[in-house]
Design an enzyme around this catalytic site. Structure first.
Site, mmCIF file in Angstrom:
data_model
loop_
_atom_site.group_PDB
_atom_site.id
_atom_site.type_symbol
_atom_site.label_atom_id
_atom_site.label_comp_id
_atom_site.label_asym_id
_atom_site.label_seq_id
_atom_site.Cartn_x
_atom_site.Cartn_y
_atom_site.Cartn_z
ATOM 1 N N LYS A 1 0.858 -1.192 0.000
ATOM 2 C CA LYS A 1 0.000 0.000 0.000
ATOM 3 C C LYS A 1 0.889 1.235 0.000
ATOM 4 O O LYS A 1 1.831 1.338 0.789
ATOM 5 C CB LYS A 1 -0.878 -0.003 1.240
ATOM 6 C CG LYS A 1 -1.652 1.283 1.414
ATOM 7 C CD LYS A 1 -2.871 1.092 2.262
ATOM 8 C CE LYS A 1 -2.668 1.531 3.670
ATOM 9 N NZ LYS A 1 -3.917 1.601 4.421
HETATM 10 C C1 R5P Z 1 -3.468 4.503 8.635
HETATM 11 O O1 R5P Z 1 -4.131 4.678 9.614
HETATM 12 C C2 R5P Z 1 -3.738 3.366 7.799
HETATM 13 O O2 R5P Z 1 -2.672 2.779 7.181
HETATM 14 C C3 R5P Z 1 -4.857 3.619 6.843
HETATM 15 O O3 R5P Z 1 -5.379 2.352 6.600
HETATM 16 C C4 R5P Z 1 -4.459 4.256 5.532
HETATM 17 O O4 R5P Z 1 -3.870 5.504 5.729
HETATM 18 C C5 R5P Z 1 -5.623 4.347 4.552
HETATM 19 O O5 R5P Z 1 -6.581 5.210 5.003
HETATM 20 P P1 R5P Z 1 -6.815 6.626 4.337
HETATM 21 O O6 R5P Z 1 -7.422 6.362 2.994
HETATM 22 O O7 R5P Z 1 -7.744 7.321 5.259
HETATM 23 O O8 R5P Z 1 -5.499 7.313 4.189
#
Ligand code: R5P
Length: 294
Positions: free
Chosen positions: A203
């Site tokens: 990710k």
């Molecule tokens: C951080 O809290 C996590 O890795 C989240 O899952 C990630 O940042 C994705 O969430 P967002 O789309 O809100 O950035």
């Protein structure tokens, strides 16, 4: 009982039809074992090759984030539209119905809060618990360039080793420190390191310049985080561009659950990710669904 005659037997065995040997649909995943592939195939849709992961794990370091105050009320209604829920075991056990048919990506690193240095994480879940919870992947935060870079990388490689024993993939989540530059050069470095060290998918964040070089140089699938809440059309444009430039999906949180209409937004994101719908058309869909609801 013996066959009536030899002709019948030849027909049932289809001796003239060679067994098909098909390659796996996900980039860089062909040599994985059956269990890994089966789990990845529950996260990524084998038809589109993409995923809409709904990220709701923010509370693990920042408490009740806006939109996540009541996961039972605000998030459960979104569950039918997600391919995967990405969350902590605390929320999984306390709120998510165990009869959910959605795949689960479990956050397994943690140990810090927004009040301290965030990169100082450890592994916060045993592999046995991940197995017990029947998860489809485990997510570990990796802080390339961060104060605790080494420890976070080793956290990830430990989970890759443990998960490999049981056929559970590891998702490396690239975290960017506040003072670091978010550009393609950084994300090429971060994603490639994670892939080289065994992460099964990664990710990262979308960058408007050169994102296609990040996906091209990473040998395993990449999904993008949404980041801070944007205007809905802008979030859809970001998701669209990321898919067109090689991402295999999104792991989106705030841009869905902080939207004016989260149920409409997640469906619009799905249209962009799975159907390559243009952001403008997906935004029309968003407005139609939003207005229908009100
Ligand atoms: C951080 O809290 C996590 O890795 C989240 O899952 C990630 O940042 C994705 O969430 P967002 O789309 O809100 O950035």
């Amino acid at each position: 009982m013996p066959d009536i005659d030899g002709t019948n037997e030849a027909k049932q065995y289809f001796t003239d039809v060679p067994q098909k040997s098909e390659s796996y649909f996900l980039k860089g995943s062909n040599s994985l074992d059956w269990g890994m592939k089966n789990r990845l195939g529950r996260i990524f849709n084998p038809v589109s090759g993409k995923t809409v992961m709904l990220a709701i794990d923010h509370g693990y370091f920042q408490g009740p984030t806006t939109g996540l105050e009541r996961i039972d009320l605000n998030i459960l209604p979104l569950e039918p539209y997600a391919d995967t829920l990405m969350l902590t075991r605390g929320i999984l056990r306390s709120i998510i119905p165990p009869d959910t048919q959605k795949s689960i990506v479990l956050r397994v690193s943690g140990g810090t809060s927004i009040l301290k240095e965030l990169s100082n994480e450890d592994l916060a879940v045993d592999i046995e618990d991940a197995i017990r919870l029947n998860v489809s992947a485990m997510a570990v935060q990796v802080f390339i360039g961060g104060e605790h870079e080494r420890e976070s990388i080793i956290n990830m490689t430990k989970m890759v080793d443990r998960g490999t024993r049981y056929g559970i993939p590891t998702l490396a989540v690239t975290a960017v420190g506040k003072d670091m530059v978010r550009d393609a050069k950084y994300f090429r470095l971060a994603t490639r390191i994670c892939a080289e060290l065994g992460a099964h998918y990664i990710k990262t964040y979308y960058v408007p310049e050169g994102f296609e070089t990040v996906t091209a140089s990473c040998p395993v699938p990449i999904v993008i985080a949404g980041g801070k809440k944007l205007f809905e059309l802008d979030a859809l444009k970001m998701a669209y561009r990321s898919i067109q430039e090689g991402a295999a999906g999104v792991d989106m949180g705030r841009n869905i659950f902080q939207s004016h209409s989260p149920i409409a937004m997640i469906q619009a994101v799905r249209a962009v990710v799975h159907d390559s719908e243009t952001p403008e058309k997906a935004f029309d869909l968003y407005n139609t669904l939003k207005n229908k609801k009100s």
